[in-house]
Design a protein around this motif. Structure first.
Motif, mmCIF file in Angstrom:
data_model
loop_
_atom_site.group_PDB
_atom_site.id
_atom_site.type_symbol
_atom_site.label_atom_id
_atom_site.label_comp_id
_atom_site.label_asym_id
_atom_site.label_seq_id
_atom_site.Cartn_x
_atom_site.Cartn_y
_atom_site.Cartn_z
ATOM 1 N N LEU A 85 0.901 -1.337 -0.131
ATOM 2 C CA LEU A 85 -0.058 0.018 0.044
ATOM 3 C C LEU A 85 0.873 1.066 0.147
ATOM 4 C CD1 LEU A 85 -2.766 1.138 0.222
ATOM 5 C CD2 LEU A 85 -2.449 1.250 2.776
ATOM 6 N N ALA A 86 1.893 1.411 0.694
ATOM 7 C CA ALA A 86 2.674 2.338 0.949
ATOM 8 C C ALA A 86 3.398 2.593 -0.452
ATOM 9 C CB ALA A 86 3.981 2.159 2.109
ATOM 10 N N VAL A 87 4.108 1.616 -1.144
ATOM 11 C CA VAL A 87 4.518 1.664 -2.572
ATOM 12 C C VAL A 87 3.517 2.071 -3.471
ATOM 13 C CG1 VAL A 87 5.644 0.542 -4.279
ATOM 14 C CG2 VAL A 87 6.465 0.068 -2.007
ATOM 15 N N SER A 88 2.332 1.653 -3.505
ATOM 16 C CA SER A 88 1.347 2.058 -4.426
ATOM 17 C C SER A 88 0.999 3.633 -4.209
ATOM 18 C CB SER A 88 0.277 1.199 -4.152
ATOM 19 O OG SER A 88 -1.038 1.535 -4.835
ATOM 20 N N LEU A 89 0.840 4.169 -3.003
ATOM 21 C CA LEU A 89 0.570 5.473 -2.630
ATOM 22 C C LEU A 89 1.711 6.245 -3.388
ATOM 23 C CD1 LEU A 89 -1.226 5.235 0.952
ATOM 24 C CD2 LEU A 89 -2.505 5.722 -1.385
ATOM 25 N N ALA A 90 3.018 5.800 -3.082
ATOM 26 C CA ALA A 90 4.136 6.821 -3.396
ATOM 27 C C ALA A 90 4.140 6.629 -4.901
ATOM 28 C CB ALA A 90 5.298 6.087 -2.646
ATOM 29 N N SER B 142 11.143 -6.126 -6.196
ATOM 30 C CA SER B 142 11.495 -4.542 -6.039
ATOM 31 C C SER B 142 12.166 -4.587 -4.777
ATOM 32 C CB SER B 142 9.967 -3.787 -5.754
ATOM 33 O OG SER B 142 10.271 -2.524 -5.305
ATOM 34 N N THR B 143 13.320 -3.607 -4.853
ATOM 35 C CA THR B 143 14.174 -3.369 -3.699
ATOM 36 C C THR B 143 13.587 -2.539 -2.668
ATOM 37 O OG1 THR B 143 15.934 -3.306 -5.317
ATOM 38 C CG2 THR B 143 16.361 -2.396 -2.979
ATOM 39 N N LEU B 144 12.631 -1.378 -3.215
ATOM 40 C CA LEU B 144 12.064 -0.483 -2.275
ATOM 41 C C LEU B 144 10.800 -1.462 -1.409
ATOM 42 C CD1 LEU B 144 11.595 2.192 -1.263
ATOM 43 C CD2 LEU B 144 9.921 2.555 -3.130
ATOM 44 N N ARG B 145 10.200 -2.242 -2.133
ATOM 45 C CA ARG B 145 8.965 -3.036 -1.511
ATOM 46 C C ARG B 145 9.906 -4.029 -0.524
ATOM 47 N NH1 ARG B 145 6.869 -4.552 -5.543
ATOM 48 N NH2 ARG B 145 5.237 -3.199 -5.640
ATOM 49 N N LEU B 146 10.905 -4.715 -1.072
ATOM 50 C CA LEU B 146 11.499 -5.568 -0.014
ATOM 51 C C LEU B 146 12.066 -4.813 1.376
ATOM 52 C CD1 LEU B 146 13.633 -7.756 -2.666
ATOM 53 C CD2 LEU B 146 11.555 -8.534 -1.356
ATOM 54 N N HIS B 147 12.630 -3.731 1.136
ATOM 55 C CA HIS B 147 13.000 -3.097 2.085
ATOM 56 C C HIS B 147 12.023 -2.545 3.113
ATOM 57 C CE1 HIS B 147 17.382 -3.056 1.598
ATOM 58 N NE2 HIS B 147 17.408 -2.637 0.226
ATOM 59 N N LEU B 148 10.921 -2.082 2.495
ATOM 60 C CA LEU B 148 9.839 -1.522 3.276
ATOM 61 C C LEU B 148 9.174 -2.959 4.046
ATOM 62 C CD1 LEU B 148 8.023 0.751 1.163
ATOM 63 C CD2 LEU B 148 9.104 1.135 3.531
#
Length: 425
Positions: A133-138, A323-329
């Motif tokens: 959800l955070a990645v989608s909103l971002a 996704s690096t960002l999704r994995l880190h989150l």
């Protein structure tokens, strides 16, 4: 055949049916008066009292919501006529008995939000959902940067903020922070150590020797018609002397906290900080540099390119399966949940902060909630208000009519029986 469609309509039919039965019994009693006078008298008393009770209770129930038979009888249509007072009283009742500070804080304390949050965050599926959800909103937010209007806004806002920055004062304050508490002397020692190491380098010494030799190349002498020069030998000798002298000075400075060079360095640094913060000439020069920077086309191009690169990287990353960002989150959310589960002190602190914040929020919004309830009820259309309330409590109110019919009939029997008893006596 009539088929009731709602519980309210069904109960109204039952209550009205009992009134109709009482009326039929009354007519029957009148017909039996000459044949069975005693029985007829009791039946008449029962049915007559039952009709009175049924009609009286029908009037009472109806008067709550509307005027019975449309007649302007005083103290009828009670709810529509008093909806403003009802709304105000209802709002006060809810705020007093359901939203008091003590009650709300007690519920917040019982809820243990920190524990629930830590447990929820520790579940991998929840962590994945939250990070997604955070990645989608971002992604939606970053994607908006492709719109030229947004890009122009970002450039304009960034440049406007840059124009407001006092570079000289900011530089002075930053330098003051970085060199406070003796850190300036640590910086000096580090610089001197680097200089000493650089001077000890063979490459540096060769370059110094070459520079000195080039300057002394004019010193030549002639012996037996042949010219000789001191430049090479003098250059090497001077280079060695210079390096040793510099190393000696650096050692003296590093070994003596009260060395004159240290004091001079502190004085010069303090003077520079004061000039950056207060000297008009320094501030004017910084303003000129800032203006040149803001107006330079390269800065505009850099900001545009930076935004484009950021958007491209972000969109490419979030579309990727790994996704690096999704994995880190996702990993961060799980670690946060686990850390909270293992830190009762932190959970206690979170709950305490929630309690601290909840108190003022209750006091701030409680009156607004009460006012909202009052205003909402007052704004309701009278017909809508009656329909809503009657739909909720009208079914139960029909039992008043039913009970009134039966209790009235029994009361009539008792009164008639008592009268007959007293007459016989």
């Amino acid at each position: 055949m009539f088929k009731p469609q709602t519980p309210l309509v069904r109960m109204k039919a039952v209550a009205s049916g009992l009134l109709l039965i009482a009326a039929c019994l009354y007519i029957t009693a009148l017909e039996l008066t000459h044949i069975y006078p005693t029985f007829a008298s009791y039946l008449k008393a029962f049915s007559e009292a039952a009709m009175v009770g049924a009609i009286a209770d029908w009037f009472a129930v109806t008067a709550l919501f509307r005027r019975p038979m449309g007649l302007p009888i005083p103290h009828t249509a009670i709810i529509p006529r008093n909806k403003a007072r009802i709304g105000s009283n209802l709002g006060d009742f809810i705020c007093t008995h359901f939203l008091s500070r003590e009650q709300v804080l007690a519920k917040v304390s019982e809820f243990d939000a920190a524990k629930r949050m830590s447990e929820w965050l520790s579940i991998p599926a929840n962590a994945t959902q939250l990070s997604g959800l955070a990645v989608s909103l971002a992604g939606h937010g970053v994607g908006a940067l492709r719109d030229e209007r947004v890009r122009q806004f970002v450039r304009t806002t960034a440049l406007a903020r840059l124009e407001q920055v006092d570079l000289a004062r900011m530089s002075g304050q930053l330098l003051e922070v970085l060199t406070d508490d003796g850190r300036a002397q640590e910086v000096l020692e580090g610089v001197l150590d680097k200089v000493d190491a650089m001077m000890q380098s063979e490459t540096t010494q060769q370059r110094i020797a070459q520079m000195i030799a080039a300057e002394l190349d004019v010193l030549r002498f002639s012996v037996f018609g042949k010219e000789f020069s001191f430049s090479g030998m003098a250059g090497n000798w001077s280079s060695d002397k210079l390096v040793r002298k510099i190393s000696t000075v650096i050692s003296e400075v590093n070994a003596d906290p009260e060395h004159e060079l240290r004091k001079a360095f502190d004085e010069q640094l303090h003077t520079l900080i004061e000039k950056l913060k207060e000297d008009p000439a320094f501030r004017l020069r910084a303003s000129q540099l800032r203006a040149q920077l803001v107006q330079h086309p390269a800065l505009h191009g850099y900001l545009t390119g930076l935004v484009d690169d950021l958007v491209n990287w972000f969109e490419t990353d979030i579309r990727s399966d790994d996704s690096t960002l999704r994995l880190h989150l996702n990993s961060g959310v799980l670690k946060l949940g686990e850390a909270l589960r293992e830190a009762p002190a932190m959970r206690s602190w979170i709950n305490e902060q929630l309690l601290i914040a909840a108190g003022p929020m209750v006091e701030r919004y409680r009156a607004q909630i009460g006012n909202y309830i009052s205003e909402r009820i007052d704004a309701w259309n009278e017909h809508e208000l009656v329909e809503q309330l009657e739909a909720q409590v009208g079914k139960d109110l029909q039992f008043i009519r039913i009970n009134g019919t039966l209790v009235g009939g029994l009361a009539g029997l008792m009164i008639h029986g008592g009268t007959q008893l007293l007459a016989g006596v």
